[in-house]
Each structure stands twice: as structure tokens, then as C-alpha cells.
Write a protein that holds these residues in place. Structure first.
Motif, PDB file in Angstrom:
ATOM      1  N   CYS A   7       5.267 -18.846  -2.778  1.00 25.88           N
ATOM      2  CA  CYS A   7       5.726 -17.800  -3.700  1.00 25.88           C
ATOM      3  C   CYS A   7       6.803 -16.946  -3.039  1.00 25.88           C
ATOM      4  O   CYS A   7       6.780 -15.714  -3.130  1.00 25.88           O
ATOM      5  N   TRP A   8       7.734 -17.604  -2.374  1.00 27.74           N
ATOM      6  CA  TRP A   8       8.733 -16.889  -1.597  1.00 27.74           C
ATOM      7  C   TRP A   8       9.553 -15.923  -2.446  1.00 27.74           C
ATOM      8  O   TRP A   8       9.809 -14.783  -2.049  1.00 27.74           O
ATOM      9  N   ASP A   9       9.973 -16.332  -3.614  1.00 26.82           N
ATOM     10  CA  ASP A   9      10.795 -15.461  -4.451  1.00 26.82           C
ATOM     11  C   ASP A   9      10.051 -14.173  -4.797  1.00 26.82           C
ATOM     12  O   ASP A   9      10.636 -13.074  -4.783  1.00 26.82           O
ATOM     13  N   GLU A  10       8.772 -14.310  -5.113  1.00 24.91           N
ATOM     14  CA  GLU A  10       7.967 -13.136  -5.438  1.00 24.91           C
ATOM     15  C   GLU A  10       7.815 -12.230  -4.213  1.00 24.91           C
ATOM     16  O   GLU A  10       8.013 -11.007  -4.305  1.00 24.91           O
ATOM     17  N   PHE A  11       7.474 -12.824  -3.077  1.00 21.95           N
ATOM     18  CA  PHE A  11       7.274 -12.033  -1.857  1.00 21.95           C
ATOM     19  C   PHE A  11       8.574 -11.349  -1.438  1.00 21.95           C
ATOM     20  O   PHE A  11       8.573 -10.174  -1.051  1.00 21.95           O
ATOM     21  N   LYS A  12       9.663 -12.093  -1.531  1.00 26.52           N
ATOM     22  CA  LYS A  12      10.970 -11.526  -1.158  1.00 26.52           C
ATOM     23  C   LYS A  12      11.297 -10.321  -2.019  1.00 26.52           C
ATOM     24  O   LYS A  12      11.818  -9.313  -1.520  1.00 26.52           O
ATOM     25  N   SER A  13      10.993 -10.407  -3.307  1.00 29.39           N
ATOM     26  CA  SER A  13      11.294  -9.281  -4.196  1.00 29.39           C
ATOM     27  C   SER A  13      10.460  -8.053  -3.836  1.00 29.39           C
ATOM     28  O   SER A  13      10.907  -6.913  -4.022  1.00 29.39           O
ATOM     29  N   ILE A  14       9.261  -8.275  -3.295  1.00 29.89           N
ATOM     30  CA  ILE A  14       8.394  -7.158  -2.898  1.00 29.89           C
ATOM     31  C   ILE A  14       8.942  -6.465  -1.652  1.00 29.89           C
ATOM     32  O   ILE A  14       9.087  -5.242  -1.618  1.00 29.89           O
ATOM     33  N   VAL A  15       9.263  -7.247  -0.619  1.00 28.25           N
ATOM     34  CA  VAL A  15       9.705  -6.637   0.648  1.00 28.25           C
ATOM     35  C   VAL A  15      11.164  -6.198   0.612  1.00 28.25           C
ATOM     36  O   VAL A  15      11.616  -5.480   1.507  1.00 28.25           O
ATOM     37  N   GLN A  16      11.894  -6.628  -0.418  1.00 27.47           N
ATOM     38  CA  GLN A  16      13.272  -6.168  -0.567  1.00 27.47           C
ATOM     39  C   GLN A  16      13.401  -5.091  -1.646  1.00 27.47           C
ATOM     40  O   GLN A  16      14.507  -4.635  -1.943  1.00 27.47           O
ATOM     41  N   ASN A  17      12.269  -4.678  -2.198  1.00 27.06           N
ATOM     42  CA  ASN A  17      12.268  -3.614  -3.188  1.00 27.06           C
ATOM     43  C   ASN A  17      12.869  -2.338  -2.583  1.00 27.06           C
ATOM     44  O   ASN A  17      12.602  -1.993  -1.432  1.00 27.06           O
ATOM     45  N   LYS A  18      13.679  -1.660  -3.355  1.00 26.94           N
ATOM     46  CA  LYS A  18      14.398  -0.485  -2.855  1.00 26.94           C
ATOM     47  C   LYS A  18      13.449   0.582  -2.311  1.00 26.94           C
ATOM     48  O   LYS A  18      13.691   1.163  -1.246  1.00 26.94           O
ATOM     49  N   LYS A  19      12.376   0.858  -3.027  1.00 27.92           N
ATOM     50  CA  LYS A  19      11.418   1.875  -2.598  1.00 27.92           C
ATOM     51  C   LYS A  19      10.718   1.448  -1.303  1.00 27.92           C
ATOM     52  O   LYS A  19      10.557   2.253  -0.374  1.00 27.92           O
ATOM     53  N   PHE A  20      10.305   0.178  -1.243  1.00 25.94           N
ATOM     54  CA  PHE A  20       9.636  -0.315  -0.039  1.00 25.94           C
ATOM     55  C   PHE A  20      10.558  -0.174   1.174  1.00 25.94           C
ATOM     56  O   PHE A  20      10.138   0.292   2.240  1.00 25.94           O
ATOM     57  N   LYS A  21      11.791  -0.557   1.024  1.00 28.02           N
ATOM     58  CA  LYS A  21      12.726  -0.509   2.150  1.00 28.02           C
ATOM     59  C   LYS A  21      13.030   0.929   2.567  1.00 28.02           C
ATOM     60  O   LYS A  21      13.235   1.217   3.744  1.00 28.02           O
ATOM     61  N   SER A  22      13.032   1.854   1.589  1.00 31.78           N
ATOM     62  CA  SER A  22      13.316   3.244   1.932  1.00 31.78           C
ATOM     63  C   SER A  22      12.182   3.877   2.729  1.00 31.78           C
ATOM     64  O   SER A  22      12.412   4.764   3.553  1.00 31.78           O
ATOM     65  N   VAL A  23      10.947   3.417   2.513  1.00 36.16           N
ATOM     66  CA  VAL A  23       9.789   3.985   3.214  1.00 36.16           C
ATOM     67  C   VAL A  23       9.474   3.219   4.501  1.00 36.16           C
ATOM     68  O   VAL A  23       9.286   3.813   5.560  1.00 36.16           O
ATOM     69  N   TYR A  24       9.436   1.888   4.411  1.00 29.78           N
ATOM     70  CA  TYR A  24       8.990   1.072   5.544  1.00 29.78           C
ATOM     71  C   TYR A  24      10.119   0.307   6.245  1.00 29.78           C
ATOM     72  O   TYR A  24       9.943  -0.139   7.387  1.00 29.78           O
ATOM     73  N   GLY A  25      11.236   0.141   5.567  1.00 29.14           N
ATOM     74  CA  GLY A  25      12.328  -0.630   6.159  1.00 29.14           C
ATOM     75  C   GLY A  25      12.078  -2.116   6.070  1.00 29.14           C
ATOM     76  O   GLY A  25      12.815  -2.866   5.440  1.00 29.14           O
ATOM     77  N   ASP A  26      10.976  -2.552   6.666  1.00 29.38           N
ATOM     78  CA  ASP A  26      10.607  -3.969   6.714  1.00 29.38           C
ATOM     79  C   ASP A  26       9.176  -4.030   7.209  1.00 29.38           C
ATOM     80  O   ASP A  26       8.592  -3.013   7.616  1.00 29.38           O
ATOM     81  N   LEU A  27       8.588  -5.198   7.205  1.00 27.80           N
ATOM     82  CA  LEU A  27       7.316  -5.366   7.894  1.00 27.80           C
ATOM     83  C   LEU A  27       7.572  -5.292   9.393  1.00 27.80           C
ATOM     84  O   LEU A  27       8.643  -5.650   9.880  1.00 27.80           O
ATOM     85  N   SER A  28       6.592  -4.815  10.123  1.00 25.76           N
ATOM     86  CA  SER A  28       6.747  -4.636  11.567  1.00 25.76           C
ATOM     87  C   SER A  28       7.017  -5.967  12.257  1.00 25.76           C
ATOM     88  O   SER A  28       6.367  -6.978  11.972  1.00 25.76           O
ATOM     89  N   ARG A  29       7.978  -5.946  13.185  1.00 26.83           N
ATOM     90  CA  ARG A  29       8.337  -7.157  13.917  1.00 26.83           C
ATOM     91  C   ARG A  29       8.142  -6.957  15.422  1.00 26.83           C
ATOM     92  O   ARG A  29       8.936  -7.414  16.244  1.00 26.83           O
ATOM     93  N   ASP A  30       7.082  -6.269  15.777  1.00 24.12           N
ATOM     94  CA  ASP A  30       6.726  -6.078  17.181  1.00 24.12           C
ATOM     95  C   ASP A  30       6.637  -7.440  17.853  1.00 24.12           C
ATOM     96  O   ASP A  30       5.939  -8.344  17.383  1.00 24.12           O
ATOM     97  N   ALA A  31       7.326  -7.591  18.973  1.00 28.52           N
ATOM     98  CA  ALA A  31       7.397  -8.893  19.656  1.00 28.52           C
ATOM     99  C   ALA A  31       6.020  -9.426  20.025  1.00 28.52           C
ATOM    100  O   ALA A  31       5.792 -10.644  20.037  1.00 28.52           O
ATOM    101  N   GLU A  32       5.092  -8.526  20.309  1.00 31.93           N
ATOM    102  CA  GLU A  32       3.747  -8.946  20.705  1.00 31.93           C
ATOM    103  C   GLU A  32       3.023  -9.670  19.576  1.00 31.93           C
ATOM    104  O   GLU A  32       2.133 -10.489  19.814  1.00 31.93           O
ATOM    105  N   TYR A  33       3.403  -9.371  18.339  1.00 29.34           N
ATOM    106  CA  TYR A  33       2.715  -9.943  17.188  1.00 29.34           C
ATOM    107  C   TYR A  33       3.618 -10.847  16.353  1.00 29.34           C
ATOM    108  O   TYR A  33       3.405 -11.038  15.157  1.00 29.34           O
ATOM    109  N   THR A  34       4.636 -11.420  17.011  1.00 29.58           N
ATOM    110  CA  THR A  34       5.580 -12.299  16.321  1.00 29.58           C
ATOM    111  C   THR A  34       5.810 -13.566  17.134  1.00 29.58           C
ATOM    112  O   THR A  34       6.048 -13.494  18.346  1.00 29.58           O
TER     113      THR A  34
END
Length: 221
Positions: free
Chosen positions: A132-159
Motif C-alpha cells: 500500500c505504498w501510495d497510501e502510506f506515502k500520502s500519509i507521511v507526505q501529508n502537509k500537517k504531518f511534515k510540519s509537526v514531525y518532518g519525517d519518521l525518525s531515521r536514527d542510524a541505530e534503528y535503520t
């Protein structure tokens, strides 16, 4: 809001992280603990209006002990210098994604998601993102989500360094498939922690994150 006394206690604990001091100041800890649990109860009530399973929780189901597990740690200080609550259906040990608030002087944050799931659960989430990539992409690229969180955390320890072997390296969701934790984090200043607007601020952050949490939990059901 949290009391100034709660932040003051945590600041003092940072400088006096030993059992002798803690025992002498247990009354201050009990007061701070009750203050934090009162906040958690308000958050449960707020989230529970839309999520019935969360409405059944009590603060003790969501809050973490202040004692550190030092059995396998080089750091032998006995206490955490923060207070945290994971508000999720089934309680803090649940396999599901949920909402988190971390109170620590100068380092407080709000957010949530799914932190370090077991391989079976992580596999399900990755499959859902892929399918469901298109759906997920629309969620994490939502304007409100990006303004609050920017992105999901990409800490090297957990990636992961590379895309999981079950997926092509050119998969459009590759950068999210590498994640071992799927969490969003937003810093909260000390003056916001003690503000009357704290519950609303946390509630807005949780509402913004809810589509991510719903997506993850759908994959686990």
C-alpha cells in the motif's frame, strides 16, 4: 500541564542520581509521579474519545518505572531522569503502535508509533508499506504531518544500511523498509510542558500521528 515542581525534581535527580538522595526525597518523587499520572489520565480520556480500547486504560498501564534496569548496562545510575508514558491499546507492553510522551528537562518530546517490534510484527508492517505504498506515502507526505514531525525518525541505530533482502533495492518504499522502528518525534520545550495548553498541544500532535498509527496497527491485525 505539569507542575514546575515535577521538572525541578527531575533536574535535581539528574545531579543526585543515587539511592541515598532518592530515599531522602521520596516525597518529592511521589508528588512528581502523581502529577505525571494526572496528565496521563487526561491524555487517556482525550484519546479514548475516539479509541474505545484506550479509554479502558489506567495511568499505571501506560507509565514506566523510574528505576533503571542496570543488569547489562555500563551506566549503573539507578534511576531514569525522565518520566514516560506509552498510551496504546493493551497497555505499554502491547505489540501495537501507540502514542508516547517523554518528560525530561530540556529534552521532552511527543510522538509515537512502533518502536523496535519483533521480527514477525516488523515483517507485517513492511509488507503493508510495500503493498500500500501510495497510501502510506500520502500519509507521511501529508502537509500537517511534515510540519509537526518532518519525517519518521531515521536514527542510524534503528535503520538498516540496506533494503531487507525480501525487497528490491529500487523499491520506491526502500527508505521506509529499512526502518527497524517506525516512530515520529516532536520536541516539546520546558515552558510548553508547564503550560496550561500542554494537553491540547500533545493532543494535536497525537491527532497528526494517528493515520500512521492506524496504518501500522491495520497491518498487525
Amino acid at each position: 500541564m505539569l507542575s514546575e515542581n515535577t521538572l525541578s525534581f527531575l533536574k535535581k535527580l539528574q545531579k543526585n542520581n543515587n539511592k541515598e538522595w532518592f530515599d531522602k526525597n521520596r516525597a518529592l518523587y511521589d508528588e512528581a509521579k502523581q502529577d505525571f499520572e494526572n496528565l496521563v489520565e487526561q491524555l487517556i480520556t482525550m484519546i479514548g474519545k475516539d479509541e474505545e480500547e484506550i479509554s479502558l486504560l489506567k495511568p499505571k498501564d501506560c507509565t514506566f518505572r523510574i528505576n533503571r534496569d542496570i543488569r547489562f548496562s555500563k551506566d549503573k545510575t539507578p534511576y531514569k531522569t525522565n518520566m514516560g508514558a506509552y498510551i496504546v491499546r493493551g497497555g505499554k507492553k502491547s505489540v501495537y503502535a501507540g502514542y508516547y510522551f517523554h518528560c525530561e528537562p530540556g529534552k521532552s518530546f511527543v510522538g509515537g508509533g512502533l518502536w523496535m517490534p519483533q521480527p514477525a510484527e516488523l515483517k507485517k508492517v513492511r509488507q503493508e508499506i510495500d503493498y500500500c505504498w501510495d497510501e502510506f506515502k500520502s500519509i507521511v507526505q501529508n502537509k500537517k504531518f511534515k510540519s509537526v514531525y518532518g519525517d519518521l525518525s531515521r536514527d542510524a541505530e534503528y535503520t538498516l544500511a540496506k533494503v531487507p533482502r525480501d525487497y528490491d533495492k529500487d523499491n520506491p518504499a526502500a527508505e521506509f523498509l529499512k526502518l527497524k522502528s517506525l516512530v515520529g518525534l516532536h520536541n516539546v520545550a520546558d515552558n510548553d510542558v508547564t503550560s496550561k495548553a500542554l494537553v491540547k498541544k500533545l493532543g494535536d500532535a497525537f491527532t497528526t500521528l494517528k493515520p500512521v498509527i492506524d496504518f501500522i496497527n491495520r497491518s498487525l491485525e
